[in-house]
Write an enzyme that holds these catalytic residues in place. Structure first.
Site, short mmCIF file in Angstrom:
data_model
loop_
_atom_site.label_atom_id
_atom_site.label_comp_id
_atom_site.label_asym_id
_atom_site.label_seq_id
_atom_site.Cartn_x
_atom_site.Cartn_y
_atom_site.Cartn_z
N GLY A 257 28.49 45.35 17.20
CA GLY A 257 27.50 44.38 17.65
C GLY A 257 26.86 43.56 16.55
N CYS B 93 38.92 35.97 48.65
CA CYS B 93 39.60 34.81 48.07
C CYS B 93 40.41 34.12 49.17
CB CYS B 93 40.51 35.26 46.94
SG CYS B 93 41.69 34.01 46.39
N CYS C 133 44.47 34.59 48.13
CA CYS C 133 45.16 35.88 48.13
C CYS C 133 44.42 36.95 48.93
CB CYS C 133 45.38 36.36 46.70
SG CYS C 133 43.88 36.97 45.91
N CYS D 248 39.78 33.33 43.64
CA CYS D 248 39.72 34.14 42.43
C CYS D 248 39.57 33.22 41.22
CB CYS D 248 41.01 34.93 42.24
SG CYS D 248 41.36 36.15 43.49
N CYS E 161 45.31 36.20 40.87
CA CYS E 161 45.47 35.65 42.21
C CYS E 161 46.95 35.39 42.50
CB CYS E 161 44.67 34.35 42.31
SG CYS E 161 44.37 33.79 43.98
ZN ZN Z 1 42.84 35.24 44.87
#
Ligand code: ZN
Length: 297
Positions: free
Chosen positions: A39, A255, A258, A279, A285
């Site tokens: 970090g 989505c 898909c 997506c 996707c």
């Molecule tokens: Zn998708």
């Protein structure tokens, strides 16, 4: 003699990976330090690249210092392999790193450079994720002086950042940060995890893959090493939460391409003015569409 307009590699005379060996060595040393102090924003001598700062030069320098001829590279921008930024970076690596294989499939990649997203598919320990960072310091919103910010980081003094989150809760009843969510690494340094959505923040936590973040303009490299704690700043009674993709009836939106109900969705306005969701990770996707077509066949 036939005219030849392609850039001949031997005449271009770049060393592998465009950067000279000293530059690569310096970037690698900064990476080692960044991994050793999870970090911590490690300064490095960010080189001039043949593209504007702000177009991913920090991420690109990490990629070029790490990539070898046996690597398989995936480059994504906002979840898409086909956006202008991703295509240009990929072509640049192709031109300057002969032998590197390019892919869009997350599971095939050994090295993934990304802007604004972490791929939906879980990463493995043999993979490496490079994130492009515009603003590396989460304290910049509460403290303009870098000298003072360095002291605050050193003392893990993030009180003013917490006050900022608290002010959000007072004003809006919730923490309104949608991306660049301040995240504490290994119990000490708080990082700006680059403009990934909140959705991706939990995937920094205990990630098997090494995650490197590079800010070219700000000349900083930092890391979330494998299997390291990454905790988004929050309050006991106001826990961190990711984006909520439920509709008014409380159902998880899917989505439209898909049908996935487990991915981060981008919102579009279709021709009739209605909202559609897809997506954000285009490769994820597309793979699901192929799987669906195969299952139907
Ligand atoms: Zn998708």
């Amino acid at each position: 003699m036939t005219p030849h307009y392609e850039l001949p590699r031997d005449e271009a005379d770049y060393s592998f990976g465009f950067l000279d060996e000293y530059a690569k060595k310096e970037v690698r040393r900064a990476i080692l330090k960044a991994v050793a102090i999870p970090g911590y924003q490690t300064p490095y001598a960010s080189r001039e690249m043949p593209m504007g700062r702000g177009f991913g030069t920090g991420g690109l320098q990490l990629t070029l210092a790490l990539v070898g001829p046996d690597d398989t590279l995936k480059v994504i921008d906002q979840g898409s392999d086909d956006s202008v930024n991703a295509v240009n970076l990929r072509e640049f690596v192709q031109l300057t790193c002969p032998g590197v294989t390019l892919t869009e499939r997350t599971e095939e990649a050994t090295l993934i450079q990304s802007r604004h997203r972490i791929p939906e598919k879980p990463l493995r320990a043999d993979q490496l994720l490079v994130l492009q960072v515009p603003y590396p310091d989460p304290l910049v919103v509460v403290e303009p002086s870098e000298t003072k910010r360095k002291i605050m980081h050193g003392e893990a003094d993030y009180a003013r950042l917490l006050v900022k989150l608290y002010e959000d809760i007072v004003k809006f009843d919730e923490i309104t940060i949608s991306h660049r969510y301040p995240t504490r690494i290994n119990g000490h340094y708080v990082i700006d995890p680059s403009p990934i959505p909140r959705w991706d923040v939990p995937r920094l936590h205990q990630s098997p893959a090494l995650i490197l973040l590079g800010a070219g303009r700000e000349k900083k490299i930092y890391a979330v090493p494998p299997y390291t704690d990454a905790m988004p700043l929050a309050f006991e009674d106001q826990p961190f939460r990711v984006e909520d993709f439920r509709d008014a009836a409380g159902n998880r939106r899917a989505c439209t391409r898909c049908g996935a109900t487990d991915s981060f969705l981008d919102e579009f306005i279709d021709q009739s003015g209605g909202k559609v969701y897809q997506c954000s990770d285009s490769a994820y996707c597309a793979e699901r569409l192929v799987e669906r077509a195969e299952a139907a066949a």
